[in-house]
Design a protein around this motif. Structure first.
Motif, PDB file in Angstrom:
ATOM      1  N   VAL A   5      -0.323 -13.460  -5.891  1.00 34.69           N
ATOM      2  CA  VAL A   5      -1.106 -12.243  -5.705  1.00 34.69           C
ATOM      3  C   VAL A   5      -1.659 -11.849  -7.076  1.00 34.69           C
ATOM      4  N   CYS A  21       3.329  -6.132   0.668  1.00 31.45           N
ATOM      5  CA  CYS A  21       4.211  -7.300   0.531  1.00 31.45           C
ATOM      6  C   CYS A  21       5.676  -6.885   0.466  1.00 31.45           C
ATOM      7  N   TYR A  28       6.266 -13.043  -3.001  1.00 35.26           N
ATOM      8  CA  TYR A  28       5.027 -13.202  -3.745  1.00 35.26           C
ATOM      9  C   TYR A  28       5.289 -13.327  -5.243  1.00 35.26           C
TER      10      TYR A  28
END
Length: 55
Positions: A5, A21, A28
């Motif tokens: 990300v 998330c 992530y």
């Protein structure tokens, strides 16, 4: 495998993605991109943000 990300924590949409998330338990890897220094228009990001590159 963690999703990458690309974010700038000063940019509200980036914070929204990070919160999404975390709340949903998505694994992530946070990669910082300094938008205030125009790092998002660097050639290595052209494939990710084609609209921003053309501004």
């Amino acid at each position: 495998m963690a999703m990458k990300v690309y974010v700038d924590r000063m940019f509200q949409p980036s914070r929204a993605v990070l919160i999404f998330c975390k709340v949903n338990g998505i694994d992530y890897e946070e990669i910082l991109v300094d938008i205030s220094k125009h790092k998002h228009v660097a050639p290595e990001y052209k494939g990710f943000t084609p609209i921003l590159i053309d501004l």
